[in-house]
Design a protein around this motif. Structure first.
Motif, short mmCIF file in Angstrom:
data_model
loop_
_atom_site.label_atom_id
_atom_site.label_comp_id
_atom_site.label_asym_id
_atom_site.label_seq_id
_atom_site.Cartn_x
_atom_site.Cartn_y
_atom_site.Cartn_z
N GLN A 114 0.83 -1.21 0.00
CA GLN A 114 0.00 0.00 0.00
C GLN A 114 0.86 1.26 0.00
OE1 GLN A 114 -3.78 0.54 0.59
NE2 GLN A 114 -3.51 -1.24 -0.73
N THR A 115 1.92 1.23 0.81
CA THR A 115 2.85 2.37 0.85
C THR A 115 3.50 2.59 -0.50
OG1 THR A 115 3.32 2.01 3.21
CG2 THR A 115 4.95 3.27 1.95
N ALA A 116 3.91 1.48 -1.14
CA ALA A 116 4.53 1.57 -2.47
C ALA A 116 3.58 2.21 -3.48
CB ALA A 116 4.97 0.19 -2.94
N ARG A 117 2.31 1.82 -3.44
CA ARG A 117 1.32 2.39 -4.36
C ARG A 117 1.13 3.87 -4.10
NH1 ARG A 117 -4.30 1.86 -4.13
NH2 ARG A 117 -4.01 2.35 -1.92
N ILE A 121 1.94 7.12 -6.62
CA ILE A 121 1.01 8.18 -6.99
C ILE A 121 1.67 9.55 -6.80
CG2 ILE A 121 -1.16 9.32 -6.35
CD1 ILE A 121 -2.28 6.56 -5.64
N SER A 122 2.40 9.71 -5.69
CA SER A 122 3.08 10.98 -5.43
C SER A 122 4.18 11.26 -6.45
CB SER A 122 3.69 10.97 -4.02
OG SER A 122 2.69 10.86 -3.03
N LEU A 123 4.93 10.22 -6.81
CA LEU A 123 6.02 10.39 -7.77
C LEU A 123 5.51 10.74 -9.16
CD1 LEU A 123 8.47 7.49 -6.84
CD2 LEU A 123 8.93 9.92 -6.65
N CYS A 124 4.29 10.31 -9.46
CA CYS A 124 3.75 10.50 -10.81
C CYS A 124 2.82 11.71 -10.91
CB CYS A 124 2.99 9.25 -11.25
SG CYS A 124 4.02 7.80 -11.48
N CYS A 125 2.93 12.64 -9.98
CA CYS A 125 1.99 13.76 -9.96
C CYS A 125 2.04 14.60 -11.23
CB CYS A 125 2.22 14.63 -8.73
SG CYS A 125 3.87 15.34 -8.64
N THR A 126 3.19 14.59 -11.92
CA THR A 126 3.30 15.40 -13.15
C THR A 126 3.31 14.54 -14.42
OG1 THR A 126 5.71 15.40 -12.93
CG2 THR A 126 4.52 17.26 -11.99
N SER A 127 3.88 13.33 -14.34
CA SER A 127 4.03 12.51 -15.55
C SER A 127 2.86 11.56 -15.78
CB SER A 127 5.32 11.70 -15.47
OG SER A 127 5.30 10.83 -14.35
N GLY A 128 2.01 11.35 -14.78
CA GLY A 128 0.90 10.43 -14.93
C GLY A 128 1.30 9.00 -14.64
N ASN A 130 1.08 4.75 -14.96
CA ASN A 130 0.99 3.77 -16.04
C ASN A 130 -0.20 2.84 -15.79
OD1 ASN A 130 1.81 0.83 -17.03
ND2 ASN A 130 2.78 2.31 -18.37
N ARG A 131 -1.11 2.78 -16.76
CA ARG A 131 -2.34 2.01 -16.59
C ARG A 131 -2.04 0.51 -16.40
NH1 ARG A 131 -7.45 3.43 -17.98
NH2 ARG A 131 -6.69 5.16 -19.24
N GLU A 132 -1.11 -0.01 -17.18
CA GLU A 132 -0.77 -1.43 -17.10
C GLU A 132 -0.24 -1.79 -15.71
OE1 GLU A 132 2.80 -4.12 -18.91
OE2 GLU A 132 1.57 -3.03 -20.38
N LEU A 133 0.56 -0.90 -15.13
CA LEU A 133 1.14 -1.14 -13.83
C LEU A 133 0.08 -1.07 -12.73
CD1 LEU A 133 3.86 -1.77 -12.60
CD2 LEU A 133 4.32 0.68 -12.43
N LEU A 134 -0.88 -0.17 -12.86
CA LEU A 134 -1.97 -0.10 -11.88
C LEU A 134 -2.82 -1.35 -11.90
CD1 LEU A 134 -3.15 3.62 -12.30
CD2 LEU A 134 -1.82 2.64 -10.42
N TRP A 135 -3.07 -1.89 -13.09
CA TRP A 135 -3.82 -3.14 -13.20
C TRP A 135 -3.05 -4.29 -12.54
CZ3 TRP A 135 -8.32 -5.00 -15.95
CH2 TRP A 135 -9.17 -3.97 -16.38
N ARG A 136 -1.75 -4.30 -12.74
CA ARG A 136 -0.93 -5.35 -12.11
C ARG A 136 -0.98 -5.22 -10.59
NH1 ARG A 136 2.73 -9.24 -12.29
NH2 ARG A 136 4.63 -9.16 -11.05
N PHE A 137 -0.91 -4.00 -10.10
CA PHE A 137 -1.00 -3.80 -8.65
C PHE A 137 -2.31 -4.36 -8.09
CE2 PHE A 137 -3.02 -1.17 -5.38
CZ PHE A 137 -2.18 -1.43 -4.30
#
Length: 314
Positions: A114-117, A121-128, A130-137
């Motif tokens: 959960q912490t990693a997720r 989200i915080s690291l991707c605040c500007t770049s968005g 990855n949909r594939e990675l979210l599905w894997r999570f």
């Protein structure tokens, strides 16, 4: 006999109040071993709140067909870090389940994931993201938590992810090797960000409590100079050398703190350090930081030279 009946009645009442999944979650979180589990109502309530919020988050992600999420395979630094931490969670959670360390399995397969997720989200605040990675999570998180919260996991598996069959028959997920160097680079980045924020805070509010430099509050610094070095030197190099000598790489454990401190005092005395106590005050937080790193990442954390490019990471 009366004690067993009483325990059974209490457990039954907990299930009726909190649900089976939340009760199981709280019992696992109470600890491993043969002692009676210390059931905590707050933990069960937190589990209910988490599962509700998590389902809502997943539904939002799955329903969003806009361009808010990047397509294609994971490719950015943030993507690679998140994917790496998912791999770590898969491997460590399997190990913990196999060794009947259910609380540790909850830690690696739920809390740390959960912490990693959230950090992703915080690291991707500007770049968005990855949909594939979210599905894997979502897939992995559901499978890792299934032995503890089977009803929640089945709901996510079949109703949200639209998977065939039951999650309990899906098998354990495959994982690539955990990249220790990438993990070290990410830990370095987090530490650097924390230090930068502290420095900015001092610039804005002044270094002393209760006294604010009016000139410094007029504007926040917008630029900064970052200096990097290829390897440790001075007292940091001495600390790393001591820790390397006192480290059991097979078990990822250190000699007692008293032994490490004694070695530090001896080496500082030999080097005839002028301000011995002042240098020790600098050394101890650094030693703790490197010990935590080595316990998690292994002997590579005690190398004199970082195995990644600092400038590239920054």
């Amino acid at each position: 006999m009366s004690k067993s009946t009483g325990n059974f009645k209490t457990l039954k009442e907990a299930i009726e109040e909190f649900s089976a999944d939340a009760t199981r979650f709280s019992l696992v979180d109470a600890g491993d071993g043969m002692d009676d589990a210390n059931f905590v109502s707050k933990t069960a309530n937190d589990a209910i709140l988490w599962s509700t919020k998590e389902k809502e988050w997943m539904e939002e992600i799955l329903a969003d067909k806009s361009s808010n999420y990047r397509g294609g395979p994971p490719c950015t630094f943030a993507d690679r870090v998140f994917a790496n931490r998912i791999n770590y969670a898969i491997k460590m959670t399997k190990k913990n389940y196999n060794e009947y360390k259910f609380r540790e399995a909850l830690k690696t397969g739920f809390h740390e994931l959960q912490t990693a997720r959230n950090e992703y989200i915080s690291l991707c605040c500007t770049s968005g993201m990855n949909r594939e990675l979210l599905w894997r999570f979502m897939d992995i998180q559901s499978r890792l938590i299934a032995p503890i919260c089977p009803h929640y996991a089945e709901y996510v598996w079949r109703r949200l992810l639209k998977k065939e069959g039951f999650i309990i028959k899906a098998g354990w997920p495959e994982a690539e090797n955990h990249d220790l160097i990438l993990e070290m680079a990410y830990e370095y980045l987090k530490s650097s960000i924390s230090n930068f924020r502290k420095l900015i805070g001092k610039q804005v509010s002044g270094s002393k409590k209760g006294s604010v430099d009016k000139a410094s509050t007029k504007s926040k610094p917008t630029t900064g100079l970052i200096c990097v070095k290829e390897e440790y030197d001075g007292w940091k190099k001495k600390c790393v050398n001591i820790l390397f000598d006192k480290f059991d790489s097979e078990n990822r454990t250190f000699a007692p703190d008293e032994e490490i401190l004694k070695a530090l005092e001896q080496i500082l005395a030999i080097c005839q350090v002028d301000n011995l106590n002042g240098t020790k005050r600098h050394c101890m937080p650094f030693i703790k930081f490197k010990k935590d790193q080595a316990s998690k990442l292994g002997a590579a954390a005690l190398d004199q030279k970082l195995p990644f490019g600092e400038i590239d990471v920054l």
